[in-house]
Design a protein around this motif. Sequence first.
Motif, PDB file in Angstrom:
ATOM      1  N   TYR A 220       9.130  12.105  -8.224  1.00 15.44           N
ATOM      2  CA  TYR A 220       8.235  11.183  -7.510  1.00 15.44           C
ATOM      3  C   TYR A 220       7.596  11.875  -6.310  1.00 15.44           C
ATOM      4  CZ  TYR A 220       9.281   6.785  -9.937  1.00 15.44           C
ATOM      5  OH  TYR A 220       9.355   5.768 -10.856  1.00 15.44           O
ATOM      6  N   LEU A 224       3.582  12.417  -5.514  1.00 19.71           N
ATOM      7  CA  LEU A 224       2.925  11.940  -4.299  1.00 19.71           C
ATOM      8  C   LEU A 224       2.347  13.073  -3.477  1.00 19.71           C
ATOM      9  CD1 LEU A 224       5.573   9.239  -3.335  1.00 19.71           C
ATOM     10  CD2 LEU A 224       3.251   8.823  -4.134  1.00 19.71           C
ATOM     11  N   PHE A 238       0.423   4.033  -4.051  1.00 20.57           N
ATOM     12  CA  PHE A 238       1.364   3.067  -3.481  1.00 20.57           C
ATOM     13  C   PHE A 238       2.338   2.545  -4.526  1.00 20.57           C
ATOM     14  CE2 PHE A 238       2.522  -1.298  -2.271  1.00 20.57           C
ATOM     15  CZ  PHE A 238       3.207  -1.003  -1.099  1.00 20.57           C
ATOM     16  N   TRP A 241       4.963   5.009  -4.716  1.00 16.00           N
ATOM     17  CA  TRP A 241       5.810   4.860  -3.541  1.00 16.00           C
ATOM     18  C   TRP A 241       6.790   3.702  -3.721  1.00 16.00           C
ATOM     19  CZ3 TRP A 241       7.179   7.255   0.800  1.00 16.00           C
ATOM     20  CH2 TRP A 241       6.433   8.356   1.229  1.00 16.00           C
ATOM     21  N   THR A 242       6.277   2.605  -4.221  1.00 13.13           N
ATOM     22  CA  THR A 242       7.127   1.431  -4.402  1.00 13.13           C
ATOM     23  C   THR A 242       8.239   1.702  -5.408  1.00 13.13           C
ATOM     24  OG1 THR A 242       5.192   0.039  -3.964  1.00 13.13           O
ATOM     25  CG2 THR A 242       7.107  -1.015  -4.962  1.00 13.13           C
ATOM     26  N   LEU A 245      10.751   4.019  -3.813  1.00 13.04           N
ATOM     27  CA  LEU A 245      11.546   3.341  -2.796  1.00 13.04           C
ATOM     28  C   LEU A 245      12.583   2.415  -3.431  1.00 13.04           C
ATOM     29  CD1 LEU A 245      11.794   3.108   0.259  1.00 13.04           C
ATOM     30  CD2 LEU A 245      10.190   1.202   0.190  1.00 13.04           C
ATOM     31  N   GLY A 272       5.401   7.473   4.451  1.00 14.31           N
ATOM     32  CA  GLY A 272       4.714   6.392   3.737  1.00 14.31           C
ATOM     33  C   GLY A 272       4.181   5.329   4.682  1.00 14.31           C
ATOM     34  N   LEU A 283       7.556  -1.281   3.634  1.00 17.45           N
ATOM     35  CA  LEU A 283       8.227   0.009   3.750  1.00 17.45           C
ATOM     36  C   LEU A 283       9.342  -0.033   4.796  1.00 17.45           C
ATOM     37  CD1 LEU A 283       5.091   2.328   3.484  1.00 17.45           C
ATOM     38  CD2 LEU A 283       6.798   1.854   1.727  1.00 17.45           C
TER      39      LEU A 283
END
Length: 850
Positions: A220, A224, A238, A241-242, A245, A272, A283
């Motif tokens: 990941y 990114l 995003f 990112w989600t 996370l 982020g 976040l």
Amino acid sequence: MPGELLRSVVNVNTVLRGSKRTASTMSSSPDLYLISENDVIYEQDIIRNAGSIKPWLDYANFKRQHGSLLEQAFVLERACTTLPRSYKLWKMYLELRTKHLERKNPAKFAAHYVKVNALFERALVLLNKMPKVWEMYLQFLMQQPLVTTTRRTFDRALRALPLTQHNRIWALYKPFANSASGETAVRIWRRYMQIHPEHVEDFIELLKDMRQYTEAVKKYIEILNNPRFKSKEAKGPFQFWTEMLELIIDHAKEIKTGNDSGIDVEKIVRSGIERFADQRGILWVGLARYWMNKGEYERARDVFEEGITTVMTVRDFSIVFDTYAEAEENLISLKMDEAAARSDKGKLDEDADLDLDIRMMRFEQLMDRRPFLVNDVLLRQNPNNVAEWEKRVALWGANKAEIVQTYTDAIAAIQPKKAVGKFHELWANYAKFYEEGGDLRNARVIMEKAVKVPFKSVNELAEMWCEWAEMELRAENFDRAVDIMAKATQAPRRSNVDYFDETLTPQQRVHKSWKLWSFYVDLVESVSTLEETKKVYERIFELRIATPQTVVNYANLLEENQYYEDSFKVYERGLDLFSYPVAFELWNLYLTKAVDRKIGIERLRDLFEQAVEGCPPKFAKVLYLMYGALEEERGLARHAMRIYERATRAVSDDDRMDMFNFYITKSASNFGLTSTRPIYERAIAALPDAEAKEMCLKFAEMERRLGEIDRARAIYGHASQFCDPRTNPAFWKRWEEFEVQHGNEDTFKEMLRVKRSVQAQYNTDVNFIASQALARSQQQSESSLPTGDSDDGQDKADAMAALERQARAPMGFVASTEAPKGSSITKPGLQEPVAANPDAIDVDVDEDEL
């Protein structure tokens, strides 16, 4: 080799001729029985063309149709031995052998599978560049429980084939890796990623399935960090990112972090937060959940605190705060359950109870801080928002120290030119805070600083000076309040400053603020002498900032103190400053007061002449009526009539009719009815047709009362040109009544002749014809249709038809759909004759005379 084939054929021929062979001979050639009499032709063809592939293909095809599986294998084995580099022969042979084992259990028939594997190995000795052979071999191996052998074979295939053919191998290798699972699958996919990094999303899903969460997070991160990466599933940064996370949060304890793994979760999430400013709330919550899942609740609390004090929007704040409060509630409830369990067992733990009390106190404090935290968010969005600073002051209630600190912070943070709201009110409230506390000295210090602030507008600075003066008035320091306003309005004797020049500071323009001077003059008028007040008013006029209200106030002040002539001069100065329509109001007041003062008639006449000179028509009526009333009261009646006559020419069209009526009334009351004749005549000539008709009727009625029947009849005849009999029946009815009462047969005939003449005149008027035709068609359509329905197209058609009928009619003839009144003639299309009027006068009219 040809010698062996020849001997085989000889032996076959011998067998076919019926020669007896010994058992030892049969045992020495065990495969000869597979060659039948029908195979001799193909055998001979093979001998003749030993190096050709065609005889073997024909032979194999023949056996496929007529031979057994063993015979097919016998022929293809010999063919592949004879021509080992033939791709076609090997393919046919391998397909035959693999198809034979297609539905057999590889564990039960392991020996047979081993033989076919060896056959593939033989084929690949010389055909190792053929991807199809490799695919067949690999597909065959994937059916067997030989993971290591299959993996090594895949590796050999990738090494043997060129790079352009690798896709065909990877199409089989990836499913094999997924089925193999474990470390094998991960290593195979790592190799695949070196060539096809665009399929990293599939690799990540595999890593998740393999519970390789640390490596999945690394992938990941690679995605990114690569701005050129394009997702096959159309995911955005995003979304990655989600997903990352959520993976980190859900498997916080399983993911290796630190320098060894190269994964710093807090650093990643904070980057982020900087990158996705519109998703900071989510976040921050994610980072806090990560620490909670790792069991580090204090670090999670620190993250929550940092989040609610740094987010920039109320939406993000709500997300972080609600999650924070929910986490605290859950933790408190857990601690309470533990305390209840201990109490049931009779155990006491003072440290645990103290910790629970501390957590509950923290939670209560958090809920009490919420309004302040929301206010902080709004102030971070725009520190120049005056209203939010005022709300923050209100939140502190009676905490004076915090209120003072808030005002101080607000004044330091707000940029006057960018302030949103009334910045001067913040300063004023700051000073009032000290004033209400009885500390007037500090309040004055604040006011002194406030009037030096470069506000956004002059109006705010003026308001600030007024607030300072009002503060002194509340303290009953009247002289000091006057001095403050004098200082605020201080300016050079001749000021050329433009009030609307934005390049100058408000302090340089405030001396021309009407609001400031208005407050100043009211203050001086209330607490000082008349002379001082007059000086202020004179200064206003010198600076040319006087308004109509200033003029009126100054004049009223002088009038109240019996300085009547000075008040008149003020009005005159105001009239020099302002033009119409403002001048009209000043003239109205000035003339009213001058008339009430009974000053000289000649002076009043001069004033009225000045007022009406250049006066717009819409304002002239009132002034002329005042002028005429003055002459009637203090002058001569003929002068008043002359003024009213001038007024009929000076007023607007809307007022002219009323002015003529007033003029006629005054003339009749002063000089008798006969004096109104020239007025009526001029009114009829000056007014438009509709109003002239009304004036004619009044004129005729006056002449009738005077007994001038012929003059009245002549007036009716003159007015008839304005009245179409079809649209103005009331006029003709009135004339008819007049003739019935005062006329004779000849005059009545003349009236009828005029009526027809006028109607004929209107019938030849094209514009009138069109309007009347359209009106008639609309009336007919409205009577034939239900209420609210209409047909524009039919109206236009009816109007055009009426025009055409009128155009085709002979000269002087008026087309009509109705029979003449009083006639019993029924026209086609009419249901019944029209009844004659029994009250009509029977007059013998000769058409020749008409």
